[in-house]
Design a protein around this motif. Structure first.
Motif, short mmCIF file in Angstrom:
data_model
loop_
_atom_site.label_atom_id
_atom_site.label_comp_id
_atom_site.label_asym_id
_atom_site.label_seq_id
_atom_site.Cartn_x
_atom_site.Cartn_y
_atom_site.Cartn_z
N ALA A 187 0.80 -1.22 0.00
CA ALA A 187 0.00 0.00 0.00
C ALA A 187 0.84 1.28 0.00
N SER A 188 2.12 1.17 0.28
CA SER A 188 2.95 2.37 0.37
C SER A 188 3.82 2.54 -0.86
N ARG A 189 4.27 3.77 -1.06
CA ARG A 189 5.18 4.06 -2.17
C ARG A 189 6.53 3.42 -1.91
N ARG A 190 7.00 3.49 -0.67
CA ARG A 190 8.20 2.81 -0.24
C ARG A 190 8.14 2.64 1.27
N TRP A 191 8.96 1.72 1.79
CA TRP A 191 8.97 1.48 3.23
C TRP A 191 10.32 0.88 3.61
N GLY A 192 10.58 0.83 4.89
CA GLY A 192 11.83 0.23 5.36
C GLY A 192 11.92 0.27 6.87
N THR A 193 13.10 -0.09 7.35
CA THR A 193 13.37 -0.05 8.79
C THR A 193 14.71 0.65 8.99
N LYS A 194 14.89 1.18 10.19
CA LYS A 194 16.16 1.79 10.55
C LYS A 194 16.34 1.65 12.05
N PRO A 195 17.59 1.68 12.51
CA PRO A 195 17.81 1.61 13.95
C PRO A 195 17.19 2.82 14.63
N GLY A 196 16.70 2.61 15.83
CA GLY A 196 16.10 3.70 16.58
C GLY A 196 17.16 4.62 17.14
N SER A 197 16.77 5.85 17.42
CA SER A 197 17.71 6.83 17.96
C SER A 197 17.49 7.06 19.45
N ALA A 198 16.53 6.37 20.03
CA ALA A 198 16.26 6.52 21.46
C ALA A 198 17.36 5.84 22.27
N PRO A 199 17.54 6.25 23.52
CA PRO A 199 18.51 5.56 24.38
C PRO A 199 18.17 4.07 24.44
N GLY A 200 19.15 3.24 24.26
CA GLY A 200 18.89 1.80 24.27
C GLY A 200 18.59 1.26 22.89
N GLY A 201 18.55 2.13 21.89
CA GLY A 201 18.37 1.65 20.51
C GLY A 201 16.93 1.54 20.09
N GLY A 202 16.50 0.32 19.86
CA GLY A 202 15.18 0.11 19.31
C GLY A 202 15.22 0.19 17.79
N LYS A 203 14.06 0.29 17.20
CA LYS A 203 13.97 0.36 15.74
C LYS A 203 12.79 1.23 15.34
N THR A 204 12.83 1.63 14.09
CA THR A 204 11.73 2.39 13.49
C THR A 204 11.37 1.72 12.18
N VAL A 205 10.10 1.45 12.00
CA VAL A 205 9.58 0.99 10.71
C VAL A 205 8.86 2.19 10.11
N TRP A 206 9.18 2.49 8.86
CA TRP A 206 8.61 3.67 8.22
C TRP A 206 7.98 3.30 6.88
N PHE A 207 7.05 4.13 6.47
CA PHE A 207 6.49 4.00 5.13
C PHE A 207 6.15 5.38 4.61
N GLU A 208 6.04 5.46 3.31
CA GLU A 208 5.78 6.74 2.66
C GLU A 208 4.61 6.59 1.70
N LEU A 209 3.70 7.55 1.76
CA LEU A 209 2.55 7.60 0.87
C LEU A 209 2.63 8.89 0.06
N ALA A 210 2.25 8.83 -1.20
CA ALA A 210 2.20 10.03 -2.03
C ALA A 210 1.07 10.92 -1.57
N LEU A 211 1.32 12.22 -1.52
CA LEU A 211 0.25 13.16 -1.17
C LEU A 211 -0.73 13.28 -2.33
N PRO A 212 -2.02 13.40 -2.01
CA PRO A 212 -3.01 13.55 -3.09
C PRO A 212 -2.80 14.89 -3.80
N GLY A 213 -3.18 14.87 -5.06
CA GLY A 213 -3.18 16.15 -5.69
C GLY A 213 -2.55 16.27 -6.99
#
Length: 135
Positions: free
Chosen positions: A109-135
């Motif tokens: 459903a997304s234009r692109r997506w991925g994961t990256k290491p988190g920046s919070a203390p102790g690490g963690g991770k972030t899963v992200w996705f990108e959607l095109a803006l309507p218009g």
């Protein structure tokens, strides 16, 4: 809501069963404030899937961040973070499996997506996705 600033909004939700409902409501309200209701259903669905994954596999707060990315990319960037450092594993779910389709939904459903290491203390991770803006 933890923070809003023009084209950014972010929240932290405790890792409890209400996190999914609260995240959906916060995302939908912010999209309405930005007049991006057209992206509401797909964004809320994908956020629900990622927050549910965080609840299932991680403990600790779950972060949700929305960013309106300006031209030339013109996108809605959505990030869901948790304290677990391991990236989620995409898998193929059998027709009768109860789970295993969240990342397939995000990828489809997304234009692109991925994961990256988190920046919070102790690490963690972030899963992200990108959607095109309507218009």
């Amino acid at each position: 809501m933890l923070h809003t600033e023009g084209d950014r909004a972010e929240w932290a939700f405790p890792a409890d069963p209400m996190a999914v409902r609260r995240a959906r409501a916060a995302v939908r309200a912010q999209l309405a404030a930005w007049q991006l209701e057209e992206l509401g259903d797909v964004t809320v669905l994908l956020v629900s899937e990622l927050v549910t994954n965080s609840l299932r596999y991680a403990s600790g707060p779950i972060g949700v961040r929305l960013v309106r990315v300006p031209a030339p990319r013109e996108a809605l960037l959505v990030e869901v973070s948790d304290p677990l450092p391991d990236p989620p594993l995409a898998r193929s779910a059998a027709p009768d499996d109860e789970g295993g389709r969240g990342l397939q939904l995000v990828a489809g459903a997304s234009r692109r997506w991925g994961t990256k290491p988190g920046s919070a203390p102790g690490g963690g991770k972030t899963v992200w996705f990108e959607l095109a803006l309507p218009g």
